[in-house]
Design a protein around this motif. Sequence first.
Motif, mmCIF file in Angstrom:
data_model
loop_
_atom_site.group_PDB
_atom_site.id
_atom_site.type_symbol
_atom_site.label_atom_id
_atom_site.label_comp_id
_atom_site.label_asym_id
_atom_site.label_seq_id
_atom_site.Cartn_x
_atom_site.Cartn_y
_atom_site.Cartn_z
ATOM 1 N N ASN A 54 0.625 -1.391 0.284
ATOM 2 C CA ASN A 54 0.229 0.435 -0.163
ATOM 3 C C ASN A 54 0.675 1.243 0.273
ATOM 4 O OD1 ASN A 54 -2.078 2.620 0.780
ATOM 5 N ND2 ASN A 54 -3.334 0.755 2.060
ATOM 6 N N GLY A 56 0.432 4.494 0.175
ATOM 7 C CA GLY A 56 -0.132 4.839 1.526
ATOM 8 C C GLY A 56 0.331 5.328 2.982
ATOM 9 N N ASN A 239 -6.589 5.898 -12.293
ATOM 10 C CA ASN A 239 -6.157 5.091 -10.874
ATOM 11 C C ASN A 239 -7.055 3.852 -10.749
ATOM 12 O OD1 ASN A 239 -6.911 4.293 -7.416
ATOM 13 N ND2 ASN A 239 -5.145 3.199 -8.394
ATOM 14 N N SER A 241 -8.810 1.113 -8.344
ATOM 15 C CA SER A 241 -8.967 0.726 -7.421
ATOM 16 C C SER A 241 -8.600 -0.920 -7.640
ATOM 17 C CB SER A 241 -9.670 1.566 -6.051
ATOM 18 O OG SER A 241 -9.535 0.952 -4.764
ATOM 19 N N HIS A 273 -1.994 2.025 -7.380
ATOM 20 C CA HIS A 273 -1.740 2.918 -6.051
ATOM 21 C C HIS A 273 -1.400 1.517 -4.727
ATOM 22 C CE1 HIS A 273 -0.512 6.215 -3.937
ATOM 23 N NE2 HIS A 273 -1.314 5.691 -3.075
ATOM 24 N N VAL A 274 -2.237 0.591 -5.232
ATOM 25 C CA VAL A 274 -2.265 -0.630 -3.926
ATOM 26 C C VAL A 274 -2.283 -1.831 -4.906
ATOM 27 C CG1 VAL A 274 -3.465 -2.081 -2.112
ATOM 28 C CG2 VAL A 274 -4.154 0.610 -2.454
ATOM 29 N N ASP A 281 -4.527 -3.471 -6.730
ATOM 30 C CA ASP A 281 -4.985 -1.882 -7.935
ATOM 31 C C ASP A 281 -4.294 -2.614 -9.582
ATOM 32 O OD1 ASP A 281 -6.123 -0.421 -6.143
ATOM 33 O OD2 ASP A 281 -5.102 0.838 -5.966
ATOM 34 N N THR A 325 -8.306 8.725 -9.410
ATOM 35 C CA THR A 325 -8.129 8.120 -8.112
ATOM 36 C C THR A 325 -9.506 7.579 -7.301
ATOM 37 O OG1 THR A 325 -6.511 7.231 -6.754
ATOM 38 C CG2 THR A 325 -7.765 9.719 -6.557
ATOM 39 N N ARG A 327 -7.690 6.198 -5.290
ATOM 40 C CA ARG A 327 -6.828 5.622 -3.713
ATOM 41 C C ARG A 327 -7.015 7.320 -3.210
ATOM 42 N NH1 ARG A 327 -7.395 0.433 -1.707
ATOM 43 N NH2 ARG A 327 -7.505 -1.050 -3.668
ATOM 44 N N HIS A 329 -4.955 8.792 -0.877
ATOM 45 C CA HIS A 329 -3.142 9.219 -0.845
ATOM 46 C C HIS A 329 -2.398 9.657 -1.763
ATOM 47 C CE1 HIS A 329 -3.114 8.321 3.259
ATOM 48 N NE2 HIS A 329 -2.462 9.262 3.399
ATOM 49 N N THR A 343 -11.402 12.291 -7.543
ATOM 50 C CA THR A 343 -11.123 11.353 -5.913
ATOM 51 C C THR A 343 -12.327 10.192 -5.804
ATOM 52 O OG1 THR A 343 -9.827 12.043 -5.444
ATOM 53 C CG2 THR A 343 -10.168 10.562 -3.790
#
Length: 434
Positions: A54, A56, A239, A241, A273-274, A281, A325, A327, A329, A343
Amino acid sequence: MKLGSIRRRLRRLPRQVLDRSGLPTRRFAALLRSSAGRPGERGHVLIAPPGAGNIGDQAMVEAFVAAADRPVTIVTRNDDDLVLPPDLVGRARIVALPHLLYGDDHGHRGDVRALGALLGDAATVSIIGADIMDGVYSLRPSVRRSTIAAVAAERGFDTSIIGFSWNGAAPRPARDALRRAGTAGARLLLRDPASAARVRDLGIPGVVETADIVFTDDRHADRLPAALEGLEPPYALVNASGLIARTVDQGVEYGPVLAELRARGIHVVLLPHVLRHTADDLAACRGVLDAVRRDGWEDGVTLVETMLGPSEIRRLATSASVVVTGRMHLAVMSLAQGVPAVTLASQGKVEGLMRLFDWPELCVSPRTGMGTGIRDVVVSALDAHDAVDRVRRGADRARALARANTERIGAGGREDAERSDRFWGERNGTHSTG
């Protein structure tokens, strides 16, 4: 519901009933209380978020270590949950206590005692709260994090729960545990106005309204990874998720957004992002790319297939035209560079972030049919003549608020951060440039 899922839920029921009784929490607190030493000046102890793929979580830990004026002991679940970059590796050590937050056997008791030993002579004790304090994801580790804060504060340690969100649907044991931490004197650093209001409304003391700790970190990588070295503006970061992919087909929903970006000549970078099996992701981003290919256009779309570090993300975001995104962060690091970040809201944590930026439209609810709404917000952000100034004003506010996360560990602003760099440069025989 599948039979296997039903069986897993049935197996968890006795543990959930026991956890809600409060008995394990009282035992945990008593053991930690008897094992902990007394406050001193030796260094900082940080209870890390899960990490393990992760970005973030990695970014929050890096921001903490970058701000610290003395050595940091980072407590993780596993040795490889976090990997510090070269400019920070000499400032901290990682200690894995795998049973501390999740176990319930002899190994757990040993890890509680080990944490007590780590606390001895520490100048501060901090827990990165992120979105894991309210018990919505997993109750037991949430309660235990608050319990660590409560016991540390009781023992006289300067104790903080660093920049976290709070869901209005938090279960009672999580609420009670946070109340004990606040009552004991721990600073509860809520990272957005909505979360701070929710905790205040519960009558819990110790609330400090702040912003995410990642806003305090402005380190940029010297270069991008080889796969992106030839990338030139204009481009957008998108991104998908893995968490949102459980309920929404982002391959379909992102179609109008990507079509709009490409029609404007904006290159699309699909950015995971993860990267972990529970909410991957990369798989979700591949789904978006597959949808693009089925529609017969993939020129001008690049998929990043590795996990970038926070400093690389910031460097990449600096030249982006816009970010989309799932995510939070990625949004934080993009907004900090003055880039509008549309977001997708999950767990009630994004709405408050966008209130800091006076741009609530940047927060979109993840649902079937969201694609045209996201596209409209992207168009508005790209066409607004004051978009960059608007975001930068919000970023300045966020940075000022976020300093509350680091003021107890030796840094609250640029001047303090530079002093910290000089200290570590002298200690290690080099000057850390970040």
